[in-house]
Scaffold this motif. Structure first.
Motif, PDB file in Angstrom:
ATOM      1  N   PRO A 145      33.331  53.992  44.117  1.00  0.00           N
ATOM      2  CA  PRO A 145      34.349  53.008  44.497  1.00  0.00           C
ATOM      3  C   PRO A 145      35.274  52.695  43.320  1.00  0.00           C
ATOM      4  CG  PRO A 145      32.212  52.332  45.332  1.00  0.00           C
ATOM      5  CD  PRO A 145      31.975  53.517  44.420  1.00  0.00           C
ATOM      6  N   PHE A 146      36.533  52.437  43.638  1.00  0.00           N
ATOM      7  CA  PHE A 146      37.510  52.095  42.606  1.00  0.00           C
ATOM      8  C   PHE A 146      37.416  50.596  42.316  1.00  0.00           C
ATOM      9  CE2 PHE A 146      41.658  50.855  40.981  1.00  0.00           C
ATOM     10  CZ  PHE A 146      41.814  51.770  39.958  1.00  0.00           C
ATOM     11  N   VAL A 147      37.395  50.246  41.027  1.00  0.00           N
ATOM     12  CA  VAL A 147      37.259  48.852  40.611  1.00  0.00           C
ATOM     13  C   VAL A 147      38.647  48.212  40.531  1.00  0.00           C
ATOM     14  CG1 VAL A 147      36.430  47.285  38.826  1.00  0.00           C
ATOM     15  CG2 VAL A 147      35.161  49.382  39.325  1.00  0.00           C
ATOM     16  N   HIS A 148      38.893  47.236  41.391  1.00  0.00           N
ATOM     17  CA  HIS A 148      40.165  46.515  41.426  1.00  0.00           C
ATOM     18  C   HIS A 148      40.137  45.256  40.572  1.00  0.00           C
ATOM     19  CE1 HIS A 148      42.694  48.632  44.443  1.00  0.00           C
ATOM     20  NE2 HIS A 148      41.524  49.195  44.685  1.00  0.00           N
ATOM     21  N   GLY A 149      39.020  44.975  39.931  1.00  0.00           N
ATOM     22  CA  GLY A 149      38.955  43.845  39.013  1.00  0.00           C
ATOM     23  C   GLY A 149      37.532  43.411  38.732  1.00  0.00           C
ATOM     24  N   VAL A 150      37.306  42.952  37.493  1.00  0.00           N
ATOM     25  CA  VAL A 150      36.035  42.367  37.067  1.00  0.00           C
ATOM     26  C   VAL A 150      36.384  41.082  36.324  1.00  0.00           C
ATOM     27  CG1 VAL A 150      33.947  42.656  35.674  1.00  0.00           C
ATOM     28  CG2 VAL A 150      34.914  44.620  36.867  1.00  0.00           C
ATOM     29  N   PHE A 151      35.671  40.006  36.649  1.00  0.00           N
ATOM     30  CA  PHE A 151      35.985  38.689  36.103  1.00  0.00           C
ATOM     31  C   PHE A 151      34.698  37.930  35.812  1.00  0.00           C
ATOM     32  CE2 PHE A 151      38.822  40.207  39.345  1.00  0.00           C
ATOM     33  CZ  PHE A 151      40.044  40.236  38.693  1.00  0.00           C
ATOM     34  N   LEU A 152      34.700  37.211  34.703  1.00  0.00           N
ATOM     35  CA  LEU A 152      33.606  36.304  34.383  1.00  0.00           C
ATOM     36  C   LEU A 152      34.122  34.887  34.618  1.00  0.00           C
ATOM     37  CD1 LEU A 152      32.274  37.988  31.122  1.00  0.00           C
ATOM     38  CD2 LEU A 152      31.316  38.135  33.435  1.00  0.00           C
ATOM     39  N   LEU A 153      33.361  34.105  35.384  1.00  0.00           N
ATOM     40  CA  LEU A 153      33.791  32.764  35.767  1.00  0.00           C
ATOM     41  C   LEU A 153      32.793  31.725  35.285  1.00  0.00           C
ATOM     42  CD1 LEU A 153      34.568  33.612  39.527  1.00  0.00           C
ATOM     43  CD2 LEU A 153      36.119  33.804  37.586  1.00  0.00           C
ATOM     44  N   ASP A 154      33.301  30.555  34.914  1.00  0.00           N
ATOM     45  CA  ASP A 154      32.421  29.445  34.568  1.00  0.00           C
ATOM     46  C   ASP A 154      31.562  29.083  35.767  1.00  0.00           C
ATOM     47  OD1 ASP A 154      33.454  29.325  32.035  1.00  0.00           O
ATOM     48  OD2 ASP A 154      34.627  27.496  32.358  1.00  0.00           O
ATOM     49  N   ALA A 155      30.313  28.775  35.517  1.00  0.00           N
ATOM     50  CA  ALA A 155      29.359  28.470  36.590  1.00  0.00           C
ATOM     51  C   ALA A 155      29.759  27.245  37.402  1.00  0.00           C
ATOM     52  CB  ALA A 155      27.970  28.279  36.009  1.00  0.00           C
ATOM     53  N   ALA A 156      30.518  26.340  36.815  1.00  0.00           N
ATOM     54  CA  ALA A 156      30.910  25.111  37.521  1.00  0.00           C
ATOM     55  C   ALA A 156      32.020  25.331  38.550  1.00  0.00           C
ATOM     56  CB  ALA A 156      31.356  24.057  36.510  1.00  0.00           C
ATOM     57  N   LEU A 157      32.706  26.466  38.476  1.00  0.00           N
ATOM     58  CA  LEU A 157      33.797  26.718  39.420  1.00  0.00           C
ATOM     59  C   LEU A 157      33.264  26.917  40.834  1.00  0.00           C
ATOM     60  CD1 LEU A 157      36.116  29.226  37.485  1.00  0.00           C
ATOM     61  CD2 LEU A 157      36.473  26.784  37.862  1.00  0.00           C
ATOM     62  N   THR A 158      34.026  26.459  41.802  1.00  0.00           N
ATOM     63  CA  THR A 158      33.701  26.688  43.214  1.00  0.00           C
ATOM     64  C   THR A 158      34.861  27.360  43.943  1.00  0.00           C
ATOM     65  OG1 THR A 158      34.472  24.480  43.812  1.00  0.00           O
ATOM     66  CG2 THR A 158      32.097  24.737  43.361  1.00  0.00           C
ATOM     67  N   ASP A 159      35.910  27.672  43.187  1.00  0.00           N
ATOM     68  CA  ASP A 159      37.040  28.374  43.781  1.00  0.00           C
ATOM     69  C   ASP A 159      37.951  28.922  42.694  1.00  0.00           C
ATOM     70  OD1 ASP A 159      38.319  26.124  42.800  1.00  0.00           O
ATOM     71  OD2 ASP A 159      39.245  25.574  44.689  1.00  0.00           O
ATOM     72  N   VAL A 160      38.799  29.855  43.106  1.00  0.00           N
ATOM     73  CA  VAL A 160      39.895  30.331  42.269  1.00  0.00           C
ATOM     74  C   VAL A 160      41.142  30.325  43.142  1.00  0.00           C
ATOM     75  CG1 VAL A 160      38.595  31.692  40.582  1.00  0.00           C
ATOM     76  CG2 VAL A 160      39.304  32.766  42.713  1.00  0.00           C
ATOM     77  N   ALA A 161      42.233  29.844  42.588  1.00  0.00           N
ATOM     78  CA  ALA A 161      43.487  29.750  43.321  1.00  0.00           C
ATOM     79  C   ALA A 161      44.130  31.124  43.480  1.00  0.00           C
ATOM     80  CB  ALA A 161      44.442  28.812  42.583  1.00  0.00           C
ATOM     81  N   ARG A 162      45.042  31.216  44.418  1.00  0.00           N
ATOM     82  CA  ARG A 162      45.823  32.432  44.600  1.00  0.00           C
ATOM     83  C   ARG A 162      46.505  32.766  43.267  1.00  0.00           C
ATOM     84  NH1 ARG A 162      48.493  30.478  48.567  1.00  0.00           N
ATOM     85  NH2 ARG A 162      46.910  31.073  50.071  1.00  0.00           N
ATOM     86  N   GLY A 163      46.377  33.992  42.811  1.00  0.00           N
ATOM     87  CA  GLY A 163      46.981  34.443  41.560  1.00  0.00           C
ATOM     88  C   GLY A 163      46.138  34.183  40.324  1.00  0.00           C
ATOM     89  N   ALA A 164      45.007  33.506  40.459  1.00  0.00           N
ATOM     90  CA  ALA A 164      44.177  33.151  39.292  1.00  0.00           C
ATOM     91  C   ALA A 164      43.515  34.354  38.627  1.00  0.00           C
ATOM     92  CB  ALA A 164      43.102  32.154  39.704  1.00  0.00           C
ATOM     93  N   LEU A 165      43.441  35.477  39.324  1.00  0.00           N
ATOM     94  CA  LEU A 165      42.769  36.660  38.780  1.00  0.00           C
ATOM     95  C   LEU A 165      43.752  37.691  38.242  1.00  0.00           C
ATOM     96  CD1 LEU A 165      40.149  37.083  41.641  1.00  0.00           C
ATOM     97  CD2 LEU A 165      39.892  35.818  39.494  1.00  0.00           C
ATOM     98  N   ASP A 166      45.017  37.328  38.175  1.00  0.00           N
ATOM     99  CA  ASP A 166      46.033  38.258  37.713  1.00  0.00           C
ATOM    100  C   ASP A 166      45.901  38.491  36.213  1.00  0.00           C
ATOM    101  OD1 ASP A 166      46.718  38.235  40.349  1.00  0.00           O
ATOM    102  OD2 ASP A 166      48.557  37.080  40.097  1.00  0.00           O
ATOM    103  N   GLN A 167      46.550  39.491  35.705  1.00  0.00           N
ATOM    104  CA  GLN A 167      46.320  39.971  34.346  1.00  0.00           C
ATOM    105  C   GLN A 167      46.610  38.984  33.231  1.00  0.00           C
ATOM    106  OE1 GLN A 167      48.616  43.447  33.616  1.00  0.00           O
ATOM    107  NE2 GLN A 167      50.577  42.425  33.887  1.00  0.00           N
ATOM    108  N   ASP A 168      47.418  37.954  33.458  1.00  0.00           N
ATOM    109  CA  ASP A 168      47.731  37.047  32.356  1.00  0.00           C
ATOM    110  C   ASP A 168      46.531  36.226  31.919  1.00  0.00           C
ATOM    111  OD1 ASP A 168      47.491  34.981  34.213  1.00  0.00           O
ATOM    112  OD2 ASP A 168      49.639  34.580  34.305  1.00  0.00           O
ATOM    113  N   GLY A 169      45.555  36.019  32.814  1.00  0.00           N
ATOM    114  CA  GLY A 169      44.308  35.362  32.457  1.00  0.00           C
ATOM    115  C   GLY A 169      44.459  33.934  31.961  1.00  0.00           C
ATOM    116  N   ALA A 170      45.429  33.199  32.480  1.00  0.00           N
ATOM    117  CA  ALA A 170      45.705  31.848  31.992  1.00  0.00           C
ATOM    118  C   ALA A 170      44.948  30.751  32.746  1.00  0.00           C
ATOM    119  CB  ALA A 170      47.201  31.583  32.059  1.00  0.00           C
ATOM    120  N   THR A 171      44.101  31.106  33.685  1.00  0.00           N
ATOM    121  CA  THR A 171      43.391  30.111  34.478  1.00  0.00           C
ATOM    122  C   THR A 171      42.134  29.637  33.742  1.00  0.00           C
ATOM    123  OG1 THR A 171      44.197  31.167  36.489  1.00  0.00           O
ATOM    124  CG2 THR A 171      42.316  29.677  36.722  1.00  0.00           C
TER     125      THR A 171
END
Length: 190
Positions: A88-114
């Protein structure tokens, strides 16, 4: 390109190659992952497709419930098991803080400012890569797989920083899955 897609229509990496099926990432399926942008197994809006496919390459919003106590970090992996490649082709890998319960639209984009989102490499570049199947290949699934980890991923094989590592090395470094959940979206270039 549509002719190539039709020629390769029966070639697919397959479900078995997803991170979901890796022995080190097994665990109870108790995380409930949803998106306000698409239902499980439904077509994703074109905004979440790659620019070559007419989209804006914007990551969808995701929410989840059921993160167990003791979770040190969340690992989010986005893969396409329908690509005509050996894996399978990898479209993204992300490490998230355990306290998060959501990510907003665009939060996984390459700038990584979230805040709370660490954007790692994808199969090509950094950050979320939108759906971009070969024209004529048929519908592709995009598996958004979330893993609650008992310990954080701080280094991968050879002591490398996860941000510099290839996606598979990051997945291999993960373990101690306390819970996991998944939502799949679909996209097709006719």
């Amino acid at each position: 390109m549509a002719a190539l897609g039709k020629l390769l229509r029966n070639r697919r990496a397959g479900e078995a190659g997803l991170a979901w099926h890796a022995p080190n990432l097994t665990g109870p399926e108790t995380l409930r992952v949803t998106s306000p942008d698409f239902e499980h197994e439904a077509t994703m809006p074109s905004a979440h497709a790659g620019k070559r496919s007419g989209g804006r390459n914007t990551s969808p919003a995701l929410t989840w419930t059921g993160t167990p106590a003791g979770t040190a970090q969340l690992l989010l992996v986005v893969e396409d098991p329908d690509v005509p490649l050996p894996r399978p082709f990898v479209h993204g890998v992300f490490l998230l803080d355990a306290a998060l319960t959501d990510v907003a639209r665009g939060a996984l984009d390459q700038d990584g400012a979230t805040p709370g989102v660490r954007v790692l490499r994808s199969g090509k570049g950094r950050g979320y890569l939108g759906a971009d199947p070969i024209r004529g290949h048929g519908p592709h699934r995009y598996a958004f797989q979330l893993f609650a980890l008992a310990g954080p991923i701080t280094a991968v094989r050879g002591g490398a920083d996860p941000a510099a590592a290839k996606p598979r090395a990051v997945l291999d470094a993960a373990g101690g899955v306390l819970a996991r959940g998944r939502i799949d979206g679909r996209y097709e270039n006719p």
